[in-house]
Design a protein around this motif. Sequence first.
Motif, PDB file in Angstrom:
ATOM      1  N   TRP A   1      -3.573  -2.755  -6.522  1.00 46.48           N
ATOM      2  CA  TRP A   1      -2.645  -1.969  -5.718  1.00 46.48           C
ATOM      3  C   TRP A   1      -2.329  -0.616  -6.354  1.00 46.48           C
ATOM      4  O   TRP A   1      -2.290  -0.479  -7.581  1.00 46.48           O
ATOM      5  N   THR A   2      -2.072   0.364  -5.481  1.00 42.57           N
ATOM      6  CA  THR A   2      -1.683   1.702  -5.938  1.00 42.57           C
ATOM      7  C   THR A   2      -0.484   2.165  -5.129  1.00 42.57           C
ATOM      8  O   THR A   2      -0.466   2.057  -3.901  1.00 42.57           O
ATOM      9  N   TRP A   3       0.532   2.686  -5.840  1.00 33.17           N
ATOM     10  CA  TRP A   3       1.756   3.162  -5.204  1.00 33.17           C
ATOM     11  C   TRP A   3       1.961   4.638  -5.502  1.00 33.17           C
ATOM     12  O   TRP A   3       1.560   5.135  -6.561  1.00 33.17           O
ATOM     13  N   LYS A   4       2.580   5.328  -4.572  1.00 28.81           N
ATOM     14  CA  LYS A   4       2.739   6.780  -4.680  1.00 28.81           C
ATOM     15  C   LYS A   4       4.173   7.176  -5.048  1.00 28.81           C
ATOM     16  O   LYS A   4       5.130   6.610  -4.534  1.00 28.81           O
ATOM     17  N   ASP A   5       4.287   8.183  -5.928  1.00 33.46           N
ATOM     18  CA  ASP A   5       5.572   8.801  -6.258  1.00 33.46           C
ATOM     19  C   ASP A   5       6.614   7.764  -6.675  1.00 33.46           C
ATOM     20  O   ASP A   5       7.756   7.772  -6.204  1.00 33.46           O
ATOM     21  N   SER A   6       6.222   6.876  -7.569  1.00 34.37           N
ATOM     22  CA  SER A   6       7.105   5.800  -8.016  1.00 34.37           C
ATOM     23  C   SER A   6       8.182   6.331  -8.955  1.00 34.37           C
ATOM     24  O   SER A   6       7.964   7.278  -9.714  1.00 34.37           O
TER      25      SER A   6
ATOM     26  N   ARG B   1       0.882   8.548  -9.217  1.00 33.43           N
ATOM     27  CA  ARG B   1       0.323   7.287  -8.736  1.00 33.43           C
ATOM     28  C   ARG B   1       0.617   6.220  -9.777  1.00 33.43           C
ATOM     29  O   ARG B   1       0.519   6.468 -10.977  1.00 33.43           O
TER      30      ARG B   1
ATOM     31  N   GLN C   1      10.192   1.693  -6.262  1.00 35.08           N
ATOM     32  CA  GLN C   1       9.563   2.471  -5.199  1.00 35.08           C
ATOM     33  C   GLN C   1      10.641   3.120  -4.332  1.00 35.08           C
ATOM     34  O   GLN C   1      11.595   2.460  -3.920  1.00 35.08           O
TER      35      GLN C   1
ATOM     36  N   THR D   1       0.845  -1.195   0.000  1.00 40.17           N
ATOM     37  CA  THR D   1       0.000   0.000   0.000  1.00 40.17           C
ATOM     38  C   THR D   1       0.879   1.243   0.000  1.00 40.17           C
ATOM     39  O   THR D   1       1.739   1.389   0.873  1.00 40.17           O
ATOM     40  N   ASP D   2       0.704   2.113  -0.979  1.00 37.89           N
ATOM     41  CA  ASP D   2       1.497   3.338  -1.172  1.00 37.89           C
ATOM     42  C   ASP D   2       2.912   3.033  -1.665  1.00 37.89           C
ATOM     43  O   ASP D   2       3.502   3.821  -2.402  1.00 37.89           O
ATOM     44  N   THR D   3       3.474   1.922  -1.230  1.00 37.60           N
ATOM     45  CA  THR D   3       4.774   1.466  -1.702  1.00 37.60           C
ATOM     46  C   THR D   3       4.727  -0.046  -1.777  1.00 37.60           C
ATOM     47  O   THR D   3       3.734  -0.674  -1.386  1.00 37.60           O
TER      48      THR D   3
ATOM     49  N   PRO E   1       2.939   3.822   5.626  1.00 39.18           N
ATOM     50  CA  PRO E   1       1.593   3.376   6.020  1.00 39.18           C
ATOM     51  C   PRO E   1       1.650   2.558   7.313  1.00 39.18           C
ATOM     52  O   PRO E   1       2.593   1.785   7.535  1.00 39.18           O
TER      53      PRO E   1
END
Length: 280
Positions: free
Chosen positions: A184-189, A178, A253, A119-121, A278
């Motif tokens: 799943w979703t990851w941030k600032d990849s 995103r 990530q 999650t997020d990463t 998270p």
Amino acid sequence: MKKPLVGTLFALLLFGAAAAPAAAETRSPQQTRPAVKAVDFAGTVALSNCSGSVVRTPHAQPGDPALVLSNGHCLETGFPAPGQVVVDKPSSRTFGLLNSAGTKVATLRASKIAYATMTDTDASLYQLTSTYAQIEAAHGIKALELSAARPAQGTAIKVVSGYWKRIYTCAVDGFAYRLKEGAWTWKDSVRYTSACKTIGGTSGSPVIDTASGKVVAVNNTGNEDGARCTDNNPCEVDESGNVTVRKGINYGQQTYGFVACVGAGSKLDLSRPGCALPRP
């Protein structure tokens, strides 16, 4: 996710065992190259299904239990569900420690999964039964240092796979606000330039800034078929919700966020100031 599935060996036969080299650069005599740290396999590890590395934060002490960085989707227990965060879960997983030439010199063992999520990463940190000092004394291998800074666009990088004993050379092409893949979703990849043609089994590889020699990301996925936001075909989603698909492009990530979350004795503490990982 870049996991070793049936198609991986087929891909090696089809495309060959050598990684694609980075594009050659033309420079004038006045231009100077940035200092480059030698990047090899020392400190990387091979998991049963992925790659990884022995890592430390800048403030880690020799007597601290060593940590191994890989992906959340590389856990022996399977993929964490969206929203799931694993903390302090007992584990006896083993890792093959490599030297600079890519030769296995030891088997390291985990005491627990200190942290893992998708999650997020997409990252996992295992705590080992060995300390940094014990690993260095026995095998002459130092842990790779996690950078405390966010990498910049254009940064020259190497993705070092302990599973395949291959090194991919490219640069940071940019960042995905995103990155969505299946559930799943990851941030600032981190998005790589096209020269890093990572394959299944490279999941969890450290992404190393060649100027500093520090780890700036952990390799995790790529768009294989040009499909939109499906498993093994992540898509980029910008702040306005616009979707971009980049067939053949691979991603990692960022890992600088772990530095603020690890305290004395390699203790992961999600309540530490500046820690934004998270939480369960």
